[in-house]
Design an enzyme around this catalytic site. Structure first.
Site, short mmCIF file in Angstrom:
data_model
loop_
_atom_site.label_atom_id
_atom_site.label_comp_id
_atom_site.label_asym_id
_atom_site.label_seq_id
_atom_site.Cartn_x
_atom_site.Cartn_y
_atom_site.Cartn_z
N ASP A 35 -24.93 -32.68 4.34
CA ASP A 35 -25.50 -31.66 5.23
C ASP A 35 -24.80 -30.32 5.07
OD1 ASP A 35 -23.26 -32.81 6.32
OD2 ASP A 35 -23.96 -32.74 8.38
N GLY A 55 -24.47 -36.96 9.02
CA GLY A 55 -25.03 -35.63 9.23
C GLY A 55 -26.29 -35.32 8.43
N PHE A 94 -19.42 -22.44 14.15
CA PHE A 94 -19.50 -23.88 14.36
C PHE A 94 -20.97 -24.24 14.57
CE2 PHE A 94 -16.90 -27.66 15.13
CZ PHE A 94 -17.93 -28.55 15.38
N VAL A 95 -21.57 -24.87 13.57
CA VAL A 95 -23.01 -25.14 13.64
C VAL A 95 -23.31 -26.60 13.99
CG1 VAL A 95 -23.83 -23.25 12.20
CG2 VAL A 95 -23.06 -25.36 11.11
N LYS A 112 -20.86 -23.21 3.72
CA LYS A 112 -20.02 -22.29 4.48
C LYS A 112 -18.84 -21.90 3.58
CE LYS A 112 -19.21 -23.42 9.01
NZ LYS A 112 -18.38 -24.06 10.07
N ASP A 167 -18.18 -27.43 3.58
CA ASP A 167 -17.34 -26.59 4.43
C ASP A 167 -16.02 -26.35 3.69
OD1 ASP A 167 -16.12 -25.42 6.63
OD2 ASP A 167 -16.36 -27.09 7.98
N ARG A 227 -27.06 -33.86 17.28
CA ARG A 227 -27.71 -34.13 15.99
C ARG A 227 -29.23 -34.04 16.11
NH1 ARG A 227 -23.70 -36.21 12.47
NH2 ARG A 227 -22.22 -37.64 13.41
C1 PRP Z 1 -19.07 -33.31 7.98
C2 PRP Z 1 -20.29 -33.06 7.11
C3 PRP Z 1 -19.77 -33.12 5.70
C4 PRP Z 1 -18.31 -32.71 5.86
C5 PRP Z 1 -18.16 -31.33 5.32
O1 PRP Z 1 -18.91 -34.68 8.09
O2 PRP Z 1 -21.29 -34.02 7.35
O3 PRP Z 1 -19.83 -34.42 5.17
O4 PRP Z 1 -18.00 -32.72 7.26
O5 PRP Z 1 -16.88 -30.85 5.56
P1 PRP Z 1 -15.83 -30.54 4.45
O6 PRP Z 1 -16.52 -29.77 3.34
O7 PRP Z 1 -14.83 -29.68 5.20
O8 PRP Z 1 -15.25 -31.82 3.98
P2 PRP Z 1 -18.25 -35.41 9.34
O9 PRP Z 1 -16.95 -35.97 8.94
O10 PRP Z 1 -18.24 -34.52 10.53
O11 PRP Z 1 -19.21 -36.64 9.53
P3 PRP Z 1 -20.74 -36.69 9.96
O12 PRP Z 1 -21.55 -36.39 8.73
O13 PRP Z 1 -20.89 -38.09 10.42
O14 PRP Z 1 -20.96 -35.68 11.04
#
Ligand code: PRP
Length: 198
Positions: free
Chosen positions: A110, A55, A162-163, A141, A113, A175
């Site tokens: 990125d 991300g 949901f962004v 967030k 959450d 992406r």
């Molecule tokens: C997403 C994002 C963060 C993580 C944040 O990763 O990139 O690394 O979730 O969420 P959290 O604070 O609830 O742990 P994802 O697993 O979707 O992988 P990506 O980066 O490949 O999209």
């Protein structure tokens, strides 16, 4: 270009994207400012930038081109798998290759959450004995936080939508959007009946 045009979703994406939360101009401005803050704190010391796949792709590229100090770059692959929008189990898909012992590390993600990802990755990095670890996220967030963790540098505080876009995905799509947008709920609700990547 008028402000209205800049914030309206391009026709191609209107069926899936409800609104633009952060425009490309806002992203560009804020990322430059973040880079200046980081530069100031690191005082010209060489850093190892550790970026979480996937991300961070756009944020990272924009951030590091504004970092006017020596750095080395490496990636950790980590993904949360789960149902729909809920973060599930964390899976490491790529380990760090650069030796960070005694180094200043800037850990880039990125979005912060629930905090499950950073709260697993930071202790894992600490085991490698860096001099210090600073964390930097584009989006925070806070409303969804489960783990007690905060980032040292935050681009934008965002509400619980949901962004997608500017590197952020839903089921690996979106992406490539140059802005951060809000995904229409019917898109992720349809898919959340099946097991999918967040
Ligand atoms: C997403 C994002 C963060 C993580 C944040 O990763 O990139 O690394 O979730 O969420 P959290 O604070 O609830 O742990 P994802 O697993 O979707 O992988 P990506 O980066 O490949 O999209």
């Amino acid at each position: 270009m008028s402000a209205k045009l800049k914030t309206s979703v391009p026709p191609r994406w209107r069926k899936e994207v409800q609104s633009i939360l952060i425009t490309d101009e806002q992203l560009a401005r804020r990322v430059k400012i973040l880079a200046r803050e980081i530069e100031r704190d690191f005082r010209g010391r060489e850093m190892v930038v550790v970026s979480l796949l996937s991300g961070t792709v756009m944020f990272l590229a924009d951030l590091i081109r504004h970092l006017n100090l020596p750095l080395r770059l490496d990636f950790i692959g980590v993904s949360s798998y789960g149902l729909g929008t809920e973060s599930g189990e964390l899976v490491f898909t790529k380990e760090l290759r650069i030796d960070v012992r005694g180094r200043d590390v800037l850990l880039v993600d990125d979005i912060l959450d629930t905090g499950k990802t950073l709260s697993r990755v930071v202790p894992k990095l600490r085991l490698l004995k860096p001099r210090r670890i600073k964390t930097c996220v584009l989006l925070n967030k806070a409303a969804r936080r489960v783990e007690k963790i905060q980032a040292d540098y935050v681009g934008f505080e965002i509400p619980d939508h949901f962004v997608i876009g500017y590197g952020l995905d839903f089921a690996e799509r979106y992406r490539n959007l140059p802005f951060v947008g809000v995904l229409r709920p019917h898109i992720y609700k349809e898919v959340s009946q099946h097991v999918c990547k967040k």
